[in-house]
Design a protein around this motif. Structure first.
Motif, PDB file in Angstrom:
ATOM      1  N   GLY A   1       0.789  -1.232   0.000  1.00 60.99           N
ATOM      2  CA  GLY A   1       0.000   0.000   0.000  1.00 60.99           C
ATOM      3  C   GLY A   1       0.812   1.268   0.000  1.00 60.99           C
ATOM      4  O   GLY A   1       0.250   2.359  -0.110  1.00 60.99           O
ATOM      5  N   MET A   2       2.144   1.157   0.125  1.00 61.67           N
ATOM      6  CA  MET A   2       2.996   2.346   0.119  1.00 61.67           C
ATOM      7  C   MET A   2       3.755   2.416  -1.191  1.00 61.67           C
ATOM      8  O   MET A   2       4.331   1.423  -1.637  1.00 61.67           O
ATOM      9  CB  MET A   2       3.977   2.306   1.292  1.00 61.67           C
ATOM     10  CG  MET A   2       4.919   3.528   1.344  1.00 61.67           C
ATOM     11  SD  MET A   2       6.204   3.422   2.628  1.00 61.67           S
ATOM     12  CE  MET A   2       5.265   3.822   4.089  1.00 61.67           C
ATOM     13  N   SER A   3       3.766   3.573  -1.812  1.00 62.54           N
ATOM     14  CA  SER A   3       4.498   3.749  -3.063  1.00 62.54           C
ATOM     15  C   SER A   3       6.002   3.750  -2.803  1.00 62.54           C
ATOM     16  O   SER A   3       6.455   3.991  -1.675  1.00 62.54           O
ATOM     17  CB  SER A   3       4.087   5.067  -3.730  1.00 62.54           C
ATOM     18  OG  SER A   3       4.536   6.175  -2.951  1.00 62.54           O
ATOM     19  N   ASP A   4       6.773   3.480  -3.851  1.00 58.68           N
ATOM     20  CA  ASP A   4       8.230   3.486  -3.716  1.00 58.68           C
ATOM     21  C   ASP A   4       8.740   4.877  -3.313  1.00 58.68           C
ATOM     22  O   ASP A   4       9.679   4.994  -2.526  1.00 58.68           O
ATOM     23  CB  ASP A   4       8.874   3.066  -5.041  1.00 58.68           C
ATOM     24  CG  ASP A   4       8.648   1.595  -5.357  1.00 58.68           C
ATOM     25  OD1 ASP A   4       8.359   0.828  -4.411  1.00 58.68           O
ATOM     26  OD2 ASP A   4       8.740   1.220  -6.534  1.00 58.68           O
ATOM     27  N   THR A   5       8.101   5.922  -3.855  1.00 56.74           N
ATOM     28  CA  THR A   5       8.515   7.287  -3.517  1.00 56.74           C
ATOM     29  C   THR A   5       8.296   7.575  -2.034  1.00 56.74           C
ATOM     30  O   THR A   5       9.165   8.148  -1.359  1.00 56.74           O
ATOM     31  CB  THR A   5       7.732   8.299  -4.371  1.00 56.74           C
ATOM     32  OG1 THR A   5       7.916   7.998  -5.751  1.00 56.74           O
ATOM     33  CG2 THR A   5       8.219   9.715  -4.105  1.00 56.74           C
ATOM     34  N   ALA A   6       7.133   7.170  -1.531  1.00 58.12           N
ATOM     35  CA  ALA A   6       6.844   7.378  -0.112  1.00 58.12           C
ATOM     36  C   ALA A   6       7.791   6.565   0.758  1.00 58.12           C
ATOM     37  O   ALA A   6       8.212   7.025   1.833  1.00 58.12           O
ATOM     38  CB  ALA A   6       5.393   6.998   0.184  1.00 58.12           C
ATOM     39  N   TRP A   7       8.146   5.373   0.323  1.00 55.25           N
ATOM     40  CA  TRP A   7       9.055   4.504   1.063  1.00 55.25           C
ATOM     41  C   TRP A   7      10.445   5.140   1.181  1.00 55.25           C
ATOM     42  O   TRP A   7      11.053   5.161   2.260  1.00 55.25           O
ATOM     43  CB  TRP A   7       9.123   3.160   0.350  1.00 55.25           C
ATOM     44  CG  TRP A   7       9.994   2.080   0.913  1.00 55.25           C
ATOM     45  CD1 TRP A   7      10.857   1.310   0.202  1.00 55.25           C
ATOM     46  CD2 TRP A   7      10.067   1.587   2.264  1.00 55.25           C
ATOM     47  NE1 TRP A   7      11.473   0.382   1.014  1.00 55.25           N
ATOM     48  CE2 TRP A   7      11.008   0.532   2.291  1.00 55.25           C
ATOM     49  CE3 TRP A   7       9.443   1.954   3.444  1.00 55.25           C
ATOM     50  CZ2 TRP A   7      11.330  -0.169   3.447  1.00 55.25           C
ATOM     51  CZ3 TRP A   7       9.761   1.252   4.613  1.00 55.25           C
ATOM     52  CH2 TRP A   7      10.694   0.214   4.603  1.00 55.25           C
ATOM     53  N   ILE A   8      10.919   5.709   0.087  1.00 56.61           N
ATOM     54  CA  ILE A   8      12.225   6.387   0.115  1.00 56.61           C
ATOM     55  C   ILE A   8      12.145   7.656   0.959  1.00 56.61           C
ATOM     56  O   ILE A   8      13.074   7.993   1.700  1.00 56.61           O
ATOM     57  CB  ILE A   8      12.690   6.696  -1.325  1.00 56.61           C
ATOM     58  CG1 ILE A   8      12.934   5.382  -2.091  1.00 56.61           C
ATOM     59  CG2 ILE A   8      13.955   7.536  -1.316  1.00 56.61           C
ATOM     60  CD1 ILE A   8      13.208   5.564  -3.565  1.00 56.61           C
ATOM     61  N   ALA A   9      11.018   8.366   0.856  1.00 52.61           N
ATOM     62  CA  ALA A   9      10.830   9.574   1.672  1.00 52.61           C
ATOM     63  C   ALA A   9      10.843   9.231   3.161  1.00 52.61           C
ATOM     64  O   ALA A   9      11.342  10.014   3.978  1.00 52.61           O
ATOM     65  CB  ALA A   9       9.517  10.262   1.300  1.00 52.61           C
ATOM     66  N   LEU A  10      10.305   8.072   3.510  1.00 57.36           N
ATOM     67  CA  LEU A  10      10.339   7.642   4.908  1.00 57.36           C
ATOM     68  C   LEU A  10      11.777   7.472   5.381  1.00 57.36           C
ATOM     69  O   LEU A  10      12.129   7.855   6.509  1.00 57.36           O
ATOM     70  CB  LEU A  10       9.559   6.340   5.078  1.00 57.36           C
ATOM     71  CG  LEU A  10       9.563   5.728   6.486  1.00 57.36           C
ATOM     72  CD1 LEU A  10       8.929   6.685   7.485  1.00 57.36           C
ATOM     73  CD2 LEU A  10       8.825   4.382   6.491  1.00 57.36           C
TER      74      LEU A  10
END
Length: 462
Positions: free
Chosen positions: A26-35
């Protein structure tokens, strides 16, 4: 030094891990890297493994490389209107210091508050909180911070008094803003959201019926926390060197006072000015820049100007970078979809008891808001809270209110709120001193806002 190297290495691992590990469902790759970026900045800010402003430059360095934000988008955060407002406010503060006006104001306050350090702290906090009811908490902190610094610098017997006093300015500026509908953006976001979604118009009096009790209780508790973390406070009376000034105001003092007073008046009356003269567009940042430029132009009566570049060059430019980095991270958290993912995850606990759900949502806003914008957190989580309230079959307005109040909490880190960043510009305030006082106050404020909002909300908004 070895511990710092370990922390730097751990931070780099946090930054690189999302690149090689798959994102959660449910998490996009962009959001994952931002985390990963958010976690490494949080680690380095909390531990000061790198200088705080150096960590604040991380979004500029890595966000474009990692593909989570364009350089031009990230760079805008470092010249955000809030940063410009800070710059203008710092320049005004420098002119106040150059003219010694802050020493005169400090003397007046000392005469009124007496010689007890605890009373002086209370007077500073009450003054700042009162200003924050009517002007932005950023502006109120900028007005009072030089006065507090002047009082602290005169007390040789209290080397830690400056830290306590400056933290009192930051905390009370934030708390005072909670008492008024215009005091801080999350309050206005709440009013706008419930008006649009539920057709309920929130007036100044209605908000004050909830916000003022919360602000007064929190102000008292913040004072008690600061007294608690400063055990030597109150054991010896303050000196009254500023309180005995007899000389009349010098030309430079009068002129700086006029400029600063007109600036504060413009901040306070900006909506009225825009209503009376609709063809002009004003902003707090623009007003502060006009004031700063005026100070560079107006003579000081002694063959100089009220402000010169030698004086201006000594201000804390690193704090501007620090706050710009906080805004950049907040923008990345929002634009990458990480904030939306955090918000949607809250739906998973909608079946829990109502108070538990309230606590979880409010705690998320408070602690994510230590790194991101509390305005953004309010904008993201208030609609989510409304949807959860509907699912629980409870009054959505009364459910949302405590969460709106909690969105203003942020006492632990210099990047959490503008007042925190302003007092961090004082060398008396360190990251550890703010964390020591702010961490317990965050917890206390979380419970107070939830308790008061849950009790008073249904009584006022029914």
């Amino acid at each position: 030094m070895r511990l710092n190297q370990i922390l730097i290495g751990l931070g780099l691992l946090l930054l690189l891990a999302p690149i090689v590990l798959p994102a959660p469902p449910g998490m996009s790759d962009t959001a994952w890297i931002a985390l990963g970026l958010a976690l490494v900045m949080a680690l380095w800010w909390l531990t000061e493994a790198l200088p705080l402003p150096a960590t604040a430059l991380l979004p500029l360095a890595v966000a474009p490389i990692l593909g989570i934000a364009a350089l031009e988008d990230t760079a805008r955060s470092y010249s955000d209107p809030l940063v410009i407002l800070f710059l203008g406010g710092f320049l005004i503060a420098k002119a106040i210091e150059k003219s010694s006006l802050h020493r005169r104001l400090a003397g007046v306050l000392l005469r009124l508050a007496g010689t007890s350090p605890r009373q002086v702290l209370a007077a500073i906090m009450l003054s700042t909180a009162f200003l924050s009811l009517w002007i932005s908490n950023t502006a109120s902190a900028m007005v009072v911070a030089p006065i507090a610094a002047a009082i602290a610098s005169s007390q040789r017997d209290y080397p830690d008094f400056g830290t306590t006093l400056m933290l009192g300015v930051a905390f009370s500026a934030t708390i005072g803003g909670m008492g008024s509908l215009i005091g801080t953006p999350p309050n206005a976001i709440f009013a706008s959201y419930v008006s649009t979604t539920y057709g309920l118009n929130v007036g100044f009096a209605q908000w004050a019926a909830v916000g003022m009790p919360v602000a007064l209780v929190l102000l008292l508790l913040a004072w008690l926390v600061l007294v608690w973390v400063s055990p030597r406070l109150g054991k010896k009376a303050l000196t009254m060197s500023y309180g005995r000034q007899q000389a009349g105001m010098q030309t430079a003092e009068r002129r700086v006072a006029i400029v600063a007073g007109l600036t504060a008046l413009a901040w306070l009356s900006r909506p009225l000015i825009e209503w009376l003269i609709p063809m002009i567009t004003l902003s707090d940042a623009g007003i502060s820049m006009l004031a700063a430029l005026a100070l560079f132009m107006i003579p000081d009566g002694e063959n100089g100007r009220l402000l010169d570049w030698d004086t201006a060059g000594s201000l804390r430019w690193d704090v501007l970078i620090l706050f710009g980095g906080g805004l950049a991270l907040a923008g990345i958290i929002q634009q990458s979809g990480l904030a939306d993912w955090i918000g949607s995850s809250v739906q998973l606990i909608a079946h829990w008891p109502q108070l538990t759900v309230l606590f979880v949502i409010a705690a998320l806003i408070v602690y994510v808001g230590e790194l991101a914008s509390n305005t953004a957190m309010a904008a993201i989580f208030l609609p989510i809270a409304g949807a959860v309230a509907t699912g629980l079959g409870t009054d959505p307005v009364a459910f949302i209110l405590p969460i709106a109040l909690a969105a203003s909490i942020g006492f632990m880190l210099p990047v959490a709120t503008p007042p925190n960043a302003i007092v961090f510009a004082s060398h008396a305030v360190t990251r550890s001193s703010m964390l020591r006082a702010g961490a317990p106050l965050d917890v206390i404020a979380l419970f107070i806002t939830l308790g008061a909002g849950s009790i008073l909300g249904p009584l006022v908004f029914r």
